[in-house]
Each structure stands twice: as structure tokens, then as C-alpha cells.
Design an enzyme around this catalytic site. Structure first.
Site, PDB file in Angstrom:
ATOM      1  N   LYS A   1       0.880  -1.072   0.090  1.00 20.93           N
ATOM      2  CA  LYS A   1       0.051  -0.046   0.055  1.00 20.93           C
ATOM      3  C   LYS A   1       0.794   1.290  -0.068  1.00 20.93           C
ATOM      4  CE  LYS A   1      -2.406  -0.980   3.574  1.00 20.93           C
ATOM      5  NZ  LYS A   1      -3.429  -0.913   4.787  1.00 20.93           N
TER       6      LYS A   1
ATOM      7  N   GLU B   1      -5.405  -4.119  10.343  1.00 20.72           N
ATOM      8  CA  GLU B   1      -5.983  -2.681  10.566  1.00 20.72           C
ATOM      9  C   GLU B   1      -6.661  -2.544  12.000  1.00 20.72           C
ATOM     10  OE1 GLU B   1      -6.386  -0.013   8.649  1.00 20.72           O
ATOM     11  OE2 GLU B   1      -5.281  -0.670   7.041  1.00 20.72           O
TER      12      GLU B   1
END
Length: 379
Positions: free
Chosen positions: A140, A242
Site C-alpha cells: 500500500k 487494521e
């Protein structure tokens, strides 16, 4: 240490050593490149910048580009300006973009590399524990918008990560602790069987030997590869990474740089654990393990009233929105159903939580009671 990182069909090499720079330059000899654009920020000590520049000169011509440090500068304006500068300096398809710094530098340089010529070789030289053990272990690349953190980006793999361990030994305690917060997340959310081993390593002063830092980095590599090997885009099982980030990212932005990413995520994990216990997903002992591990690395987050008033503005626009249909008055959370197990509800890894319950969890970590809620928190 030389490892090959495997995320799905993506592979790249990872070097971590006392002479990491020298090993990295030797590795670069196999690339058909002759120019290096070294992107860093003004928070990286000049001595480190010069050491990296000098090492890279053995492989080719080096240009150094510097931008302002901070989340407020992690945006498309910075990416565009750096891309313009790189082109002005004569970059072509044989040019390597080198990110020297922490997670912000890595993301911005990653965006520049991924966009120019539809993809230039990217090399990371992380200078923080957070970058070395977490942010470079991902595909990412993203920057912020005014509405929230990491809302615009892409997936783009580096060619090489080169960790020069002496850079990490020079870090202040605050920065080492920040990286260890993500290590604690990996222990709680992915590998609780390793908790006993790391309770013998983690310490409140966050002073570690080079060998201990290497153990921590290797553990984080194994933890992240275990969930990303089959989920390189972090949309399914790897969403566990996350954990704590919904509130954590919001607090990081609300604090405007006063808190590190790691400390912010630590606070977010404590909030998520509170919600998990409220839903019957975590036991009291499992919640206490969150606090125990964070105390062991001396995490002490006391959010200011002004930050608390800003939190709902940001967590309501969290970048995980849309993994399941939005429900009015609720925010999606990654939660644990016991240590090392991500909770799933109705076929989704996201669990919608009423915003008043989110506020209760936040206030519980500050010592405030629901009746003392700060006006403006609820949405």
C-alpha cells in the site's frame, strides 16, 4: 539477514544488517539502473542523509530531494512537486526512487515511483522502527486528503527494502516505542502464542540491542506474511492488520503530529478491546493483556480535549468504509474474537458499532464517564 517477502504474486527482497547499506548497494548492482533519486524529509538527520547518499554513489549518480515532515504534508501536492523535481533532474526509466525515512517518506516516495513512467523501481531505506517493521511490509502506497488519512493511493511493490540497523539504534525512545506498538498489535491480533517470548524482550525504556531489534523485525515479517501471503491487497484476512486503526488514525490526525502513529494505534487498540469486551468477544483477561503489553513498552496516551472533539470527524471517514454497507449512526471496526482471531459478522470482517458505543470506549480510556462526554464527539 536477507529475506524474500512474498505477498501473493509479489516478491521483493528484504535486507537487515549492521552493514545494511553496503549490502543494499551490492544488491543494486544487478539492476540495470544508473541514477538514484533519494527522497527524504527534513526530519531525517543530515548525517543519515549524507551516509545514505555516499553509499548510493557507489552504484550511480545520486540526487537528494527533501520535503517538509508531517502528516499535513503527506498529500498529492507534495507528490506532484517531487515528481516535477525528479523529472527536472533528468529521471528516466532507468532511474530508481529511493525512500529514506519513516512511513510518511515511504508512502510519498512510493506514490512518486508508482506514478512516474507508470512505474519506476522503488527502494526503501527505513530510518524508523515503525517503517522497518511495519510500513515497508506492505504494497500500500497512499497519501492523505483533508477528509482523512490514506484516502488516495495505489498498490505498488518495492524492489528492495534495506534496513541499516545502526540507523535504528540512534532513534529516540519515542520512535522506537512507536514501532513496538505495531509489534504488540501483531502479538494480540495474529500471534498470541509468541506473547510469552516477547514479554522477555519488550521493556519500558525501549532500549534494545541490535540483535533484539533484528528479532523484532523478523517477527513482524513472519506475522505480516502469515496473513498477507494469500491476501496481498489486505482486503480479507489481512484486514486484521487494521486492528486499532479506526480510532488510531483519527487520533493521529486530530493530534496534528503531537502523537506518533504507534501511540495513536495503541490507544485505538485499547478502544477496540473495550468494544470487544462489551460485545462478549474478549474476556477481561484478554483486555488486560492489551494494557499489560502496552504498559511494558511504556505507552501513556492522554488525549487532549480538543483532539477528542475532532475524533468523530475523522473516524466517520475511515478509509475502510465500504467493506460492508454503511449503517447510519454506526462506524465499522475490525474486532477480535479472542486473541489471534478476527471477528466476522454476517460474512464481513467489519463490525458496525453504534457511535455512542464508540464514544463510550474512547472516554473509558481517558478516565471520563459517559455523563462527562465532550460535546461534539458524537455524530
Amino acid at each position: 539477514m536477507l529475506r524474500t517477502i512474498t505477498f501473493g504474486s509479489y516478491q521483493y527482497d528484504f535486507i537487515a544488517a549492521e552493514n545494511g547499506l553496503e549490502q543494499g548497494v551490492q544488491w543494486l548492482e544487478k539492476l540495470e539502473t544508473d541514477r538514484y533519486m533519494l527522497i527524504t524529509d527534513n526530519g531525517v538527520p543530515g548525517l543519515i542523509v549524507e551516509q545514505a547518499r555516499s553509499a548510493l554513489q557507489a552504484a550511480g549518480e545520486v540526487e537528494v530531494l527533501t520535503f517538509a515532515c508531517g502528516e499535513k504534508d503527506k498529500n498529492l501536492t507534495t507528490v506532484q512537486q517531487l515528481a516535477e523535481n525528479v523529472i527536472e533532474l533528468g529521471a528516466d526509466r532507468r532511474t530508481v526512487i529511493v525512500a529514506l525515512g519513516g512511513g510518511i517518506v515511504g508512502n510519498i516516495a512510493g506514490m512518486v515511483a508508482g506514478l512516474l513512467f507508470r512505474g519506476l523501481p522503488l527502494v526503501h531505506i527505513p530510518t524508523t522502527m515503525m517503517a522497518a517493521s511495519d510500513s515497508v511490509l506492505s504494497l500500500k502506497q497512499a497519501v492523505n486528503l483533508s477528509h482523512g488519512k490514506n484516502l488516495i493511493g495505489m498498490y505498488y511493490a518495492p524492489k528492495l527494502v534495506c534496513v541499516h540497523l545502526p540507523f535504528l539504534l540512534s532513534l529516540p525512545e519515542r520512535e522506537v516505542r512507536s514501532g513496538q506498538c505495531e509489534l504488540v498489535k501483531n502479538l494480540l491480533a495474529i500471534c498470541p502464542e509468541e506473547i510469552d517470548r516477547f514479554t522477555g524482550i519488550l521493556r519500558p525504556d525501549n532500549q534494545y540491542t541490535m540483535e533484539e531489534l533484528l528479532v523484532c523485525i523478523e517477527f513482524c515479517i513472519e506475522a505480516k506474511m502469515s496473513v498477507m501471503r494469500q491476501d496481498p491487497y489486505e482486503k480479507n484476512e489481512a484486514l486484521v492488520l487494521e486492528y486499532g486503526h479506526t480510532i488510531g488514525h483519527a487520533l493521529e490526525l486530530a493530534a496534528g503530529g503531537a502523537l506518533t502513529h504507534g501511540d495513536s494505534i495503541a490507544f485505538g487498540m485499547q478502544c477496540a478491546a473495550h468494544i470487544g469486551q462489551d460485545l462478549g468477544l474478549l474476556t477481561k483477561d484478554e483486555v488486560e493483556m492489551h494494557h499489560q503489553l502496552l504498559r511494558q513498552i511504556n505507552v501513556q496516551v492522554v488525549p487532549e480535549a480538543g483532539w477528542l472533539r475532532e475524533l468523530s470527524r475523522y473516524y466517520g471517514r475511515d478509509n475502510k468504509r465500504g467493506y460492508r454497507k454503511q449503517e447510519p449512526g454506526k462506524t465499522g471496526f475490525i474486532l477480535l474474537n479472542g486473541l489471534g482471531r478476527m471477528h466476522q459478522q454476517d460474512g464481513s470482517w467489519m463490525t458496525p458499532i453504534p457511535n455512542e458505543k464508540v464514544e463510550e470506549a474512547i472516554l473509558a480510556q481517558t478516565g471520563l464517564q459517559k455523563g462527562m462526554a465532550i460535546r461534539g464527539m458524537s455524530t
